[in-house]
Design a protein around this motif. Structure first.
Motif: not given
Length: 450
Positions: A65-68, A370-371, A379-381, A386-388
């Motif tokens: 996750i790129d937050m910016h 994600a949090e 953000g977690v497995i 979701i299967a990302d």
């Protein structure tokens, strides 16, 4: 390749919650992880149409996750090819990104959490009002713009450093009424500091901005040279940094330092460059490459940003050690050579360089991100998410640089090779057509001159 049922066998799954690597089988159905079992045990019944991948003990991490970022459609698939399956778009235009935002979960572009145009004060760092920015100096306009953005579909509101303090407070108040959070970029702020923004209720601090102004009240990016020279840029004042950071932690501010932005600018012509196949595709984007080359010639402007890199890193480490929430972001394509997708990998490397462990660095772009977004599904497995995922050839917990060693990417249950995704990058002709359609649509709206 898209399929409703996938089985990933013999995977070394990195659990970003515990920090452990677990040898597992993963079952994916309709884009979600439905079962995770030990690879030492039988998985049980599998649908006869399931597509099976034997990962042969390769390493699996959550989609990054790129937050910016500042997203454009012409390089969106490059993020996904880099293993970045979600981005937080911190200033742009919802209308311009509508197709990507509304794309299916398994689309080859990242899922987008987005702001609309940035709210700045006159005369505006980025000039006159446009689809991407608006300059406001009265309460009525401030409230109207926040309301318009929320109705347009903005996930949060972004304020900029030339917005007056009183106007910023009004934006925060209106956003709160409409149940939206506010993000601030105070790099060029003249009067608002990081702690003042935090006390207003602004949750997100981009670039660790406004903190240096807290420490040196007479300093701004526009300050005279003699004020710049009074600051020891190579030896940050840790006591004062900690004092400011404690206030931000108390106000539960999320810090997105974008160290890679400052670091690339500081390195100037010796900028970090990853030798990856993605870069060959990126070179075809003439607009981006020209943008960066043009910037690199403006050395005085770049020097004023690059000189702050040591402070930026010191602030980031202090905030993390104080227990504050720190997330990873690249600010692509700002500054110079903040390569889509790849710049986030450099951000993770910088986290390790300043003293974080590999797992903590990885968390800034997965579970912590994600949090902060209040998203339990990415953000977690874990079963039900979701299967990302990103399948890696090497263990990133031994060397964070291994996050770039990508075998393939899974986005919403759809399996892609990097080549698959790079083939999805739109042609120059399609990009031009999309821009024209958006601009015509924008000019037809009732806020073109607001």
């Amino acid at each position: 390749m898209e399929n409703s049922v996938l089985l990933l066998k013999n995977a070394n799954v990195i659990d970003v919650v515990t920090g452990k690597t677990i040898y597992s089988h993963l079952l994916i159905q309709n884009g979600f992880i439905t079962k995770i079992v030990s690879a030492h045990k039988p998985i049980g019944y599998i649908h006869k149409k399931a597509v099976i991948y034997d990962l042969k003990r390769r390493f699996v991490i959550p989609g990054l996750i790129d937050m910016h970022v500042h997203m454009k459609g012409d390089y969106a698939p490059i993020f996904t090819a880099s293993g970045v399956t979600t981005v937080r778009n911190t200033g742009g235009n919802i209308g311009e990104l509508k197709k990507i935002i509304n794309a299916s979960s398994g689309a080859p572009t990242p899922r987008i959490i987005s702001a609309d145009r940035i709210i700045d004060g006159p005369p505006g760092l980025w000039g006159e009002n446009s689809p991407w920015n608006i300059n406001i100096n009265d309460a009525c306009s401030a409230r109207a713009e926040v309301k318009r953005q929320v109705e347009a579909g903005a996930d949060f509101i972004k304020v900029y450093g030339w917005l007056k303090k009183e106007m910023m407070k009004i934006v925060v108040e209106e956003a709160k009424l409409l149940h939206k959070e506010v993000s601030c970029d105070l790099v060029h702020s003249i009067e608002v500091t990081a702690t003042e923004a935090a006390k207003m209720g602004i949750k997100w601090n981009e670039h660790a901005s406004g903190i240096i102004k807290n420490i040196f009240p007479n300093w701004t990016m526009q300050a005279d040279e003699n004020i710049w020279e009074t600051i020891d840029w190579k030896n940050p004042d840790m006591q004062k940094i900690i004092e400011v950071c404690k206030i931000l932690v108390e106000n539960k501010v999320v810090l997105c330092p974008t160290m890679v932005l400052y670091d690339q600018v500081n390195l100037m012509r010796n900028y970090w460059y990853p030798e990856e196949k993605i870069m060959n595709k990126l070179k075809e984007n003439a607009v981006l490459m020209q943008h960066w080359r043009r910037f690199i010639e403006n050395t005085s402007s770049l020097n004023s940003l690059g000189i702050q890199h040591t402070y930026n890193k010191a602030i980031t480490k202090a905030y993390f050690e104080l227990g504050g929430t720190v997330v990873a972001g690249s600010d692509t394509p700002a500054g110079i050579f903040t390569f889509p997708g790849m710049a986030l990998h450099r951000e993770l490397e910088l986290f390790v360089e300043i003293g974080l462990s590999e797992i903590d660095a990885l968390r800034t772009a997965t579970i912590k991100a994600a949090e902060a977004l209040d998203r339990q599904d990415i953000g977690v497995i874990q079963e039900g998410t979701i299967a990302d995922m990103v399948v890696l050839e090497k263990n990133p917990l031994k060397d964070i640089r291994n996050t770039k060693e990508i075998h393939f990417i899974i986005k919403g249950g759809t399996v892609y090779s990097q080549d698959d995704l790079l083939d999805k990058v739109p042609t120059e002709e399609n990009i031009k057509k999309s821009v024209e359609e958006f601009m015509n649509s924008f000019l037809d709206t009732n806020y073109k001159s607001s």
